[in-house]
Write a protein that holds these residues in place. Structure first.
Motif, PDB file in Angstrom:
ATOM      1  N   PHE A 129       0.811  -1.213   0.000  1.00  0.00           N
ATOM      2  CA  PHE A 129       0.000   0.000   0.000  1.00  0.00           C
ATOM      3  C   PHE A 129       0.849   1.270   0.000  1.00  0.00           C
ATOM      4  CE2 PHE A 129      -2.429  -3.389   1.949  1.00  0.00           C
ATOM      5  CZ  PHE A 129      -3.646  -3.296   1.295  1.00  0.00           C
ATOM      6  N   LYS A 130       2.154   1.138   0.113  1.00  0.00           N
ATOM      7  CA  LYS A 130       3.011   2.317   0.175  1.00  0.00           C
ATOM      8  C   LYS A 130       3.259   2.882  -1.215  1.00  0.00           C
ATOM      9  CE  LYS A 130       5.451   0.979   4.417  1.00  0.00           C
ATOM     10  NZ  LYS A 130       6.766   0.642   5.008  1.00  0.00           N
ATOM     11  N   ARG A 131       3.510   4.179  -1.280  1.00  0.00           N
ATOM     12  CA  ARG A 131       3.829   4.825  -2.546  1.00  0.00           C
ATOM     13  C   ARG A 131       5.331   4.820  -2.801  1.00  0.00           C
ATOM     14  NH1 ARG A 131       0.009   3.716  -5.101  1.00  0.00           N
ATOM     15  NH2 ARG A 131       0.815   5.080  -6.753  1.00  0.00           N
ATOM     16  N   THR A 132       6.095   4.263  -1.897  1.00  0.00           N
ATOM     17  CA  THR A 132       7.539   4.145  -2.077  1.00  0.00           C
ATOM     18  C   THR A 132       7.855   2.932  -2.951  1.00  0.00           C
ATOM     19  OG1 THR A 132       7.586   2.989   0.056  1.00  0.00           O
ATOM     20  CG2 THR A 132       8.167   5.330   0.049  1.00  0.00           C
ATOM     21  N   SER A 133       9.131   2.782  -3.293  1.00  0.00           N
ATOM     22  CA  SER A 133       9.540   1.738  -4.234  1.00  0.00           C
ATOM     23  C   SER A 133      10.684   0.905  -3.675  1.00  0.00           C
ATOM     24  CB  SER A 133       9.985   2.390  -5.550  1.00  0.00           C
ATOM     25  OG  SER A 133      10.598   1.439  -6.412  1.00  0.00           O
ATOM     26  N   ARG A 134      10.732  -0.332  -4.101  1.00  0.00           N
ATOM     27  CA  ARG A 134      11.854  -1.221  -3.795  1.00  0.00           C
ATOM     28  C   ARG A 134      12.724  -1.481  -5.020  1.00  0.00           C
ATOM     29  NH1 ARG A 134      10.129  -6.115   0.209  1.00  0.00           N
ATOM     30  NH2 ARG A 134       9.673  -4.826   2.030  1.00  0.00           N
ATOM     31  N   LEU A 135      12.288  -0.995  -6.179  1.00  0.00           N
ATOM     32  CA  LEU A 135      12.932  -1.396  -7.434  1.00  0.00           C
ATOM     33  C   LEU A 135      13.551  -0.250  -8.212  1.00  0.00           C
ATOM     34  CD1 LEU A 135      10.220  -3.940  -8.634  1.00  0.00           C
ATOM     35  CD2 LEU A 135      12.374  -4.432  -7.472  1.00  0.00           C
ATOM     36  N   GLY A 136      13.433   0.976  -7.727  1.00  0.00           N
ATOM     37  CA  GLY A 136      14.019   2.094  -8.447  1.00  0.00           C
ATOM     38  C   GLY A 136      13.199   3.356  -8.281  1.00  0.00           C
ATOM     39  N   SER A 137      13.735   4.467  -8.773  1.00  0.00           N
ATOM     40  CA  SER A 137      13.138   5.785  -8.547  1.00  0.00           C
ATOM     41  C   SER A 137      12.077   6.168  -9.573  1.00  0.00           C
ATOM     42  CB  SER A 137      14.241   6.850  -8.553  1.00  0.00           C
ATOM     43  OG  SER A 137      15.228   6.565  -7.575  1.00  0.00           O
ATOM     44  N   TYR A 138      11.819   5.304 -10.545  1.00  0.00           N
ATOM     45  CA  TYR A 138      10.926   5.661 -11.646  1.00  0.00           C
ATOM     46  C   TYR A 138       9.744   4.691 -11.695  1.00  0.00           C
ATOM     47  CZ  TYR A 138      15.179   8.154 -12.795  1.00  0.00           C
ATOM     48  OH  TYR A 138      16.295   8.954 -12.722  1.00  0.00           O
ATOM     49  N   ARG A 139       8.544   5.256 -11.760  1.00  0.00           N
ATOM     50  CA  ARG A 139       7.334   4.436 -11.735  1.00  0.00           C
ATOM     51  C   ARG A 139       6.440   4.769 -12.924  1.00  0.00           C
ATOM     52  NH1 ARG A 139       4.806   4.404  -6.210  1.00  0.00           N
ATOM     53  NH2 ARG A 139       6.225   2.605  -6.052  1.00  0.00           N
ATOM     54  N   PHE A 140       6.120   3.747 -13.711  1.00  0.00           N
ATOM     55  CA  PHE A 140       5.141   3.862 -14.786  1.00  0.00           C
ATOM     56  C   PHE A 140       3.832   3.253 -14.289  1.00  0.00           C
ATOM     57  CE2 PHE A 140       9.193   3.915 -17.013  1.00  0.00           C
ATOM     58  CZ  PHE A 140       9.006   4.909 -17.972  1.00  0.00           C
ATOM     59  N   THR A 141       2.745   4.020 -14.368  1.00  0.00           N
ATOM     60  CA  THR A 141       1.436   3.545 -13.925  1.00  0.00           C
ATOM     61  C   THR A 141       0.450   3.629 -15.080  1.00  0.00           C
ATOM     62  OG1 THR A 141       1.904   4.397 -11.701  1.00  0.00           O
ATOM     63  CG2 THR A 141      -0.370   3.791 -12.196  1.00  0.00           C
ATOM     64  N   PHE A 142      -0.206   2.502 -15.370  1.00  0.00           N
ATOM     65  CA  PHE A 142      -1.143   2.431 -16.490  1.00  0.00           C
ATOM     66  C   PHE A 142      -2.474   1.858 -16.028  1.00  0.00           C
ATOM     67  CE2 PHE A 142       2.721   2.717 -18.946  1.00  0.00           C
ATOM     68  CZ  PHE A 142       2.337   3.305 -20.149  1.00  0.00           C
ATOM     69  N   PRO A 143      -3.573   2.305 -16.622  1.00  0.00           N
ATOM     70  CA  PRO A 143      -4.838   1.592 -16.413  1.00  0.00           C
ATOM     71  C   PRO A 143      -4.687   0.146 -16.870  1.00  0.00           C
ATOM     72  CG  PRO A 143      -5.228   3.714 -17.477  1.00  0.00           C
ATOM     73  CD  PRO A 143      -3.743   3.500 -17.483  1.00  0.00           C
TER      74      PRO A 143
END
Length: 316
Positions: A129-143
């Motif tokens: 549920f967190k908005r943080t990441s374990r895999l890197g600083s860049y997040r792609f979010t798609f429907p």
């Protein structure tokens, strides 16, 4: 279960072709885990989340590759492209409403509205549920529907993709349920994996453009216990004093079989769906390098020089 080691050096147990609930895992012979077998865990909710977005987190190297390829591709030996469910406040609010309706079916609409947002968010403390990441600083979010549409057109020759129960991974504290998505042309190749069930008791299902995730364990630390106040027709989160226990937590991953193909998206659409995200905990994943925000801004500007939109942060 088979003992494995992933590419980031983490040990886990794997049960292929099934999604094992916590009670099933506890009954697995010779399985040891310091969190799973803890007793006296305070009561907590088991909500049903309807999730209509996927996220793909990556580091700077992955970001450059996605921009170069104009899409996503498998970088390992399993021919799979991995996404996670993207959880937000609206999913928590909706799941809370369903819990209230299940426990108190005679509630009026006014009563449901008054009780929303009062308790479930206090339990939603795991990394899922967190908005943080374990895999890197860049997040792609798609429907989710956009990803499935692109997958159908580019990988499935326009046919609907097939979804199957792929595996259950048990890490030190995390339980990961993986859903396999593949082309109908590969039915024979993946026929040993059961189809994703349309079952109200299943951990994960797909319906009406959403993944349905019935969380087995949603808390990182159990700071609260769930209390049913039947006379008041309420569900409440009561604080746990002394030593709040740690337990396992679960999440759902989606693995798209792409072989050596790239799942393409318009480059402007990629940029539109890109945000910066903070590391969950500095030093947690030693194999991943996280950037600070100014460094990430410069990287994105170099890769999308014609896009004037400022890089946004995924809000905490």
């Amino acid at each position: 279960m088979i003992h494995q080691n992933n590419k980031r050096g983490h040990n886990f147990h794997e049960a292929k072709k099934q999604h094992l609930k916590l009670e099933d895992l506890k009954e697995t012979p010779r399985l040891t885990n310091q969190y799973l077998f803890k007793e006296n865990i305070p009561p907590y909710p088991h909500p049903e989340f309807h999730v209509c977005r996927l996220k793909h987190d990556t580091d700077k190297t992955g970001l450059c590759g996605i921009r170069r390829d104009e899409g996503f591709k498998n970088l390992g030996k399993d021919s799979l492209l991995w996404y996670s469910l993207d959880m937000g406040p609206e999913e928590i609010t909706s799941a809370e409403r369903k819990l209230l309706e299940t426990n108190y079916p005679d509630l009026t609409e006014e009563e449901k509205t008054q009780r929303q947002g009062s308790f479930l968010g206090k339990f939603a403390t795991s990394p899922a549920f967190k908005r943080t990441s374990r895999l890197g600083s860049y997040r792609f979010t798609f429907p989710l529907e956009e990803v499935l549409k692109a997958y159908s057109e580019q990988i499935c020759s326009g046919e609907l993709p097939v979804m199957r129960m792929y595996t259950t991974h048990l890490y030190k504290q995390e339980v990961m349920y993986a859903v396999l998505v593949h082309s109908p042309a590969n039915q024979e190749k993946f026929s040993e994996y059961p189809l994703l069930p349309d079952d109200p008791k299943a951990v994960c299902a797909y319906k009406d453009g959403c993944f349905i995730w019935r969380s087995e364990a949603m808390c990182a630390t159990h700071n609260y216990e769930l209390v049913l106040r039947r006379d008041e027709k309420q569900l409440a989160a009561e604080p746990v004093y002394n030593f709040p226990p740690f337990y396992v937590w679960d999440n759902v991953a989606v693995a798209l079989h792409v072989d050596d193909q790239v799942l393409n998206f318009d480059v402007d659409r990629l940029r539109e769906n890109l945000k910066f995200c903070e590391a969950e905990k500095v030093g947690l994943i030693h194999s991943v390098r996280f950037e600070d925000f100014p460094e990430a801004e410069e990287a994105v500007k170099r890769l999308w020089p014609d896009n004037p939109s400022p890089l946004e942060k995924d809000p905490q």
